[in-house]
Design a protein around this motif. Sequence first.
Motif, PDB file in Angstrom:
ATOM      1  N   UNK A  69       4.211  10.939   6.304  1.00  0.00           N
ATOM      2  CA  UNK A  69       4.633  12.252   6.582  1.00  0.00           C
ATOM      3  C   UNK A  69       5.341  12.436   7.905  1.00  0.00           C
ATOM      4  N   UNK A  70       5.186  11.490   8.792  1.00  0.00           N
ATOM      5  CA  UNK A  70       5.678  11.855  10.110  1.00  0.00           C
ATOM      6  C   UNK A  70       6.809  10.847  10.278  1.00  0.00           C
ATOM      7  N   UNK A  71       7.868  11.338  10.473  1.00  0.00           N
ATOM      8  CA  UNK A  71       9.253  10.551  10.663  1.00  0.00           C
ATOM      9  C   UNK A  71       9.100   9.764  12.216  1.00  0.00           C
ATOM     10  N   UNK A  72       9.655   8.770  12.303  1.00  0.00           N
ATOM     11  CA  UNK A  72      10.364   7.918  11.598  1.00  0.00           C
ATOM     12  C   UNK A  72       9.452   6.912  10.607  1.00  0.00           C
ATOM     13  N   UNK A  73       8.320   6.856  10.533  1.00  0.00           N
ATOM     14  CA  UNK A  73       7.454   6.065   9.778  1.00  0.00           C
ATOM     15  C   UNK A  73       7.533   6.478   8.292  1.00  0.00           C
ATOM     16  N   UNK A  74       7.754   7.641   7.907  1.00  0.00           N
ATOM     17  CA  UNK A  74       8.009   8.247   6.757  1.00  0.00           C
ATOM     18  C   UNK A  74       9.293   7.748   6.047  1.00  0.00           C
ATOM     19  N   UNK A  75      10.091   7.237   6.933  1.00  0.00           N
ATOM     20  CA  UNK A  75      11.489   6.698   6.332  1.00  0.00           C
ATOM     21  C   UNK A  75      11.239   5.076   5.678  1.00  0.00           C
ATOM     22  N   UNK A  76      10.389   4.452   6.521  1.00  0.00           N
ATOM     23  CA  UNK A  76      10.008   3.116   6.218  1.00  0.00           C
ATOM     24  C   UNK A  76       9.263   3.001   5.139  1.00  0.00           C
ATOM     25  N   UNK A  77       8.081   3.944   5.142  1.00  0.00           N
ATOM     26  CA  UNK A  77       7.124   3.900   3.829  1.00  0.00           C
ATOM     27  C   UNK A  77       8.056   4.239   2.533  1.00  0.00           C
ATOM     28  N   UNK A  78       8.912   5.237   2.732  1.00  0.00           N
ATOM     29  CA  UNK A  78       9.878   5.583   1.538  1.00  0.00           C
ATOM     30  C   UNK A  78      10.513   4.549   1.020  1.00  0.00           C
ATOM     31  N   UNK A  79      11.340   3.735   1.910  1.00  0.00           N
ATOM     32  CA  UNK A  79      12.106   2.614   1.693  1.00  0.00           C
ATOM     33  C   UNK A  79      11.340   1.500   0.919  1.00  0.00           C
ATOM     34  N   UNK A  80       9.947   1.261   1.341  1.00  0.00           N
ATOM     35  CA  UNK A  80       9.277   0.032   0.926  1.00  0.00           C
ATOM     36  C   UNK A  80       8.646   0.571  -0.370  1.00  0.00           C
ATOM     37  N   UNK A  81       8.354   2.009  -0.528  1.00  0.00           N
ATOM     38  CA  UNK A  81       7.863   2.110  -1.811  1.00  0.00           C
ATOM     39  C   UNK A  81       9.030   2.123  -3.072  1.00  0.00           C
ATOM     40  N   UNK A  82      10.008   2.438  -2.690  1.00  0.00           N
ATOM     41  CA  UNK A  82      11.125   2.559  -3.483  1.00  0.00           C
ATOM     42  C   UNK A  82      11.485   1.042  -4.002  1.00  0.00           C
ATOM     43  N   UNK A  83      11.660   0.418  -3.076  1.00  0.00           N
ATOM     44  CA  UNK A  83      12.024  -1.156  -3.236  1.00  0.00           C
ATOM     45  C   UNK A  83      10.745  -1.775  -3.961  1.00  0.00           C
ATOM     46  N   UNK A  84       9.626  -1.698  -3.405  1.00  0.00           N
ATOM     47  CA  UNK A  84       8.568  -2.112  -4.258  1.00  0.00           C
ATOM     48  C   UNK A  84       8.234  -1.744  -5.815  1.00  0.00           C
ATOM     49  N   UNK A  85       8.767  -0.398  -6.044  1.00  0.00           N
ATOM     50  CA  UNK A  85       8.790  -0.036  -7.353  1.00  0.00           C
ATOM     51  C   UNK A  85       9.950  -0.453  -8.319  1.00  0.00           C
ATOM     52  N   UNK A  86      11.078  -0.657  -7.508  1.00  0.00           N
ATOM     53  CA  UNK A  86      12.369  -1.242  -8.289  1.00  0.00           C
ATOM     54  C   UNK A  86      11.982  -2.740  -8.555  1.00  0.00           C
ATOM     55  N   UNK A  87      11.196  -3.387  -7.883  1.00  0.00           N
ATOM     56  CA  UNK A  87      11.142  -4.763  -8.085  1.00  0.00           C
ATOM     57  C   UNK A  87       9.995  -5.041  -9.260  1.00  0.00           C
ATOM     58  N   UNK A  88       8.774  -3.989  -9.176  1.00  0.00           N
ATOM     59  CA  UNK A  88       7.702  -4.285  -9.949  1.00  0.00           C
ATOM     60  C   UNK A  88       7.248  -2.933  -9.908  1.00  0.00           C
ATOM     61  N   UNK A  89       7.067  -2.371 -10.979  1.00  0.00           N
ATOM     62  CA  UNK A  89       6.196  -0.983 -11.244  1.00  0.00           C
ATOM     63  C   UNK A  89       5.135  -1.226 -12.243  1.00  0.00           C
ATOM     64  N   UNK A  90       3.999  -1.315 -11.775  1.00  0.00           N
ATOM     65  CA  UNK A  90       2.894  -1.627 -12.882  1.00  0.00           C
ATOM     66  C   UNK A  90       2.484  -0.329 -13.675  1.00  0.00           C
ATOM     67  N   UNK A  91       3.113   0.926 -13.333  1.00  0.00           N
ATOM     68  CA  UNK A  91       2.656   1.909 -14.132  1.00  0.00           C
ATOM     69  C   UNK A  91       3.914   2.003 -15.167  1.00  0.00           C
ATOM     70  N   UNK A  92       5.003   1.223 -15.269  1.00  0.00           N
ATOM     71  CA  UNK A  92       5.990   1.054 -16.191  1.00  0.00           C
ATOM     72  C   UNK A  92       5.916  -0.107 -16.845  1.00  0.00           C
ATOM     73  N   UNK A  93       4.963  -0.809 -17.005  1.00  0.00           N
ATOM     74  CA  UNK A  93       4.473  -2.102 -17.414  1.00  0.00           C
ATOM     75  C   UNK A  93       5.073  -2.180 -19.098  1.00  0.00           C
TER      76      UNK A  93
END
Length: 155
Positions: A69-93
């Motif tokens: 929740x602290x920029x600029x780290x929040x930007x990296x976390x958001x990017x990594x989570x978006x890319x991770x979910x796009x590649x594989x999302x266990x919740x949408x198996x």
Amino acid sequence: MKARTYLLGGLILILGAIQLIPNDLPEVQSTNPGDIFVSGLLDDGMHQILKYTCYDCHSNETAYPWYSHVAPFSWLVAKDVREGRDELNFSLWAEYDMMEKLKKLDDISIEVGEGEMPMEIYTVIHPGAKLNTEQVKEIVAWAENAMDIVAEEEE
């Protein structure tokens, strides 16, 4: 000395200002009826390993740490989570077709087996998520076995 004070003041001002940029963290959902755990492909032990080491980036159940929740780290976390979910999302198996499931299981086997996952930047910040040799072997064996199960289910 005066220049150093201005430089430090300017840096603090910039860091404060970037906090005003909206944070675009992907949404968290605690109820995921299509999760891989519901599929019966893994037992409680494997589910716990995946949940602890993979789910922050590869599910809708991300547990965001304080720094996300602290920029600029929040930007990296958001990017990594978006890319991770796009590649594989266990919740949408359940939404993946057989070929997608087989591909994702094969990718898990390869990426974990070669030490590419979890990402090093994640394990530096979350050292408990670093897989030991035995866990790597367990995940690789599970993924390869799960490929056989998925292929049989579709026959």
